[in-house]
Each structure stands twice: as structure tokens, then as C-alpha cells.
Scaffold this active site. Structure first.
Site, short mmCIF file in Angstrom:
data_model
loop_
_atom_site.label_atom_id
_atom_site.label_comp_id
_atom_site.label_asym_id
_atom_site.label_seq_id
_atom_site.Cartn_x
_atom_site.Cartn_y
_atom_site.Cartn_z
N GLN A 212 -13.31 42.12 5.63
CA GLN A 212 -14.43 41.72 4.79
C GLN A 212 -13.93 41.42 3.39
O GLN A 212 -12.89 41.92 2.96
CB GLN A 212 -15.51 42.80 4.77
CG GLN A 212 -16.22 42.95 6.10
CD GLN A 212 -17.27 44.04 6.05
OE1 GLN A 212 -17.08 45.08 5.42
NE2 GLN A 212 -18.38 43.81 6.74
N ARG B 174 -16.44 48.42 -2.67
CA ARG B 174 -16.06 48.82 -1.32
C ARG B 174 -16.69 47.88 -0.30
O ARG B 174 -17.85 47.50 -0.43
CB ARG B 174 -16.54 50.24 -1.02
CG ARG B 174 -16.14 50.72 0.39
CD ARG B 174 -16.82 52.02 0.76
NE ARG B 174 -18.28 51.91 0.82
CZ ARG B 174 -18.95 51.36 1.84
NH1 ARG B 174 -18.31 50.85 2.87
NH2 ARG B 174 -20.26 51.31 1.82
N VAL B 175 -15.90 47.52 0.70
CA VAL B 175 -16.41 46.87 1.90
C VAL B 175 -16.00 47.75 3.08
O VAL B 175 -15.07 48.55 2.99
CB VAL B 175 -15.89 45.42 2.08
CG1 VAL B 175 -16.51 44.51 1.04
CG2 VAL B 175 -14.38 45.36 2.04
N SER B 176 -16.70 47.58 4.20
CA SER B 176 -16.50 48.49 5.32
C SER B 176 -15.28 48.20 6.17
O SER B 176 -14.80 49.07 6.87
CB SER B 176 -17.74 48.49 6.22
OG SER B 176 -18.84 48.97 5.49
N ALA B 177 -14.78 46.98 6.14
CA ALA B 177 -13.66 46.64 7.03
C ALA B 177 -12.63 45.82 6.28
O ALA B 177 -12.94 45.12 5.31
CB ALA B 177 -14.17 45.85 8.24
#
Length: 195
Positions: A20, A14-17
């Protein structure tokens, strides 16, 4: 492989945006039988691919994640998820933090410590809330009046008896469902108002 056959190693990244890059995590998860990934904030566990992964994993599988914060940002959410997975017979590996792996005595110990810290944090927060409420009450600033009149409560009772869902009534009255339940049961502030 459907997840129903042999035990698998399942990856989650997972990345936040959306802008990314998942590249580093995906490279670290190379060799997994299947990888799920989200590009969304970790503050909630209500993520499409995370939920899909949780439905997919089976007893005997291993979930591999680069670090705990990829699964959840809050300790409470992380512990709840790890405990659920352990209860289903799914091992959890954190590549950047192997001391937290659930299939080792050290990992179980560390997760127990984290659980105790999270419980302490909840207790401290609750204690501060109660202290704040007591101070506000003493200063006369915490006078929560009832939101529904006796007439509204009686009308709501009749509608409930005729089959109208409580959630619909709460919306119509502009109150939370909990407020409606409390009013209908005559407890809390509504017990005081009725006397």
C-alpha cells in the site's frame, strides 16, 4: 535536530500492508520536522516506527497524524496512547478529525466521551463473559479442573526455592505462569484442591 532542542512537529503515517502507498499521508504531513512511518497492521501498537516515534517525541512537541486509525485500530489503544502523550506534554493533532485534537477543549471532551464508550464496552464484554460462564456452569460444561497435581506443585516449590525461574518451570510443566503462580499460592481452584 535531535528532538532535544526546539519544539517540533512530528508526523506519523501508517498503511496496513507493504504494497500500500503512504503517499497521501506523507503529502498531508509535509512540513513536519520529522516523519515516522510503518507499513504494518494497526491491530497492535508494537510497531517499530511507532515505538521509535514515541521514544523520540518530547514535551512541547506536536504529533500530527492524518486520522486516529493510523495510530491505533482499537479505541482502548488509541486512548491509552493519547493519554500517555498528553501526560508527557505532547499535543496530538488529527488532520482528518480536528475535533479530536488534544490541544482544544472540544478535543479533550471528545476523547473523554470515547474513553467512556471504551469503558462501557469493556464492562459489557465482561458482563457477557460472566453470564456465559454462569450458564456453562449451570449446564455442567464449565468444570475447569486443576492442571497441576499436588506432587507437581511441591516439586515446583522446591525448584523455585533453589532458584529456578518460575517462567522456566511453567514452560516445563506446560502451563501458563499465572496457573503456576495460582498453584504455588494455593488460591483459586488450587485452594479447593488443597482442602
Amino acid at each position: 535536530m535531535t528532538g532535544q532542542g526546539k519544539c517540533q512537529v512530528i508526523g506519523y503515517a501508517r498503511v496496513s500492508a507493504a504494497d500500500q502507498n503512504l503517499g497521501r499521508q506523507l503529502k498531508a504531513l509535509d512540513g513536519c520536522d520529522r516523519v515516522f512511518s510503518d507499513k504494518v497492521s494497526g491491530k497492535s501498537t508494537d510497531r517499530e516506527q511507532l515505538q521509535e516515534m514515541l521514544r523520540y517525541v518530547r514535551e512541547g512537541d506536536t504529533l500530527r497524524v492524518t486520522s486516529p486509525d493510523r495510530l491505533a485500530r482499537s479505541t482502548r489503544d488509541l486512548l491509552a496512547m493519547v493519554e500517555e502523550l498528553k501526560g508527557r506534554g505532547v499535543a496530538v493533532e488529527f488532520l482528518d478529525n480536528p475535533a479530536l485534537n488534544t490541544d482544544t477543549p472540544q478535543g479533550a471532551f471528545m476523547l473523554t466521551i470515547l474513553g467512556a464508550v471504551a469503558e462501557l464496552e469493556r464492562s459489557v464484554i465482561r458482563e457477557r463473559q460472566l453470564e456465559g460462564i454462569a450458564l456453562a456452569k449451570a449446564a455442567g460444561k464449565y468444570d475447569k479442573s486443576v492442571k497441576l497435581t499436588a506432587e507437581q506443585i511441591e516439586d515446583a516449590r522446591q525448584k523455585v526455592d533453589s532458584g529456578v525461574p518460575k517462567a522456566v518451570l511453567a514452560r516445563e510443566l506446560g502451563v501458563s505462569r499465572q496457573t503456576l503462580y495460582t498453584a504455588l499460592s494455593g488460591t483459586g481452584r488450587y485452594a479447593e484442591a488443597a482442602s
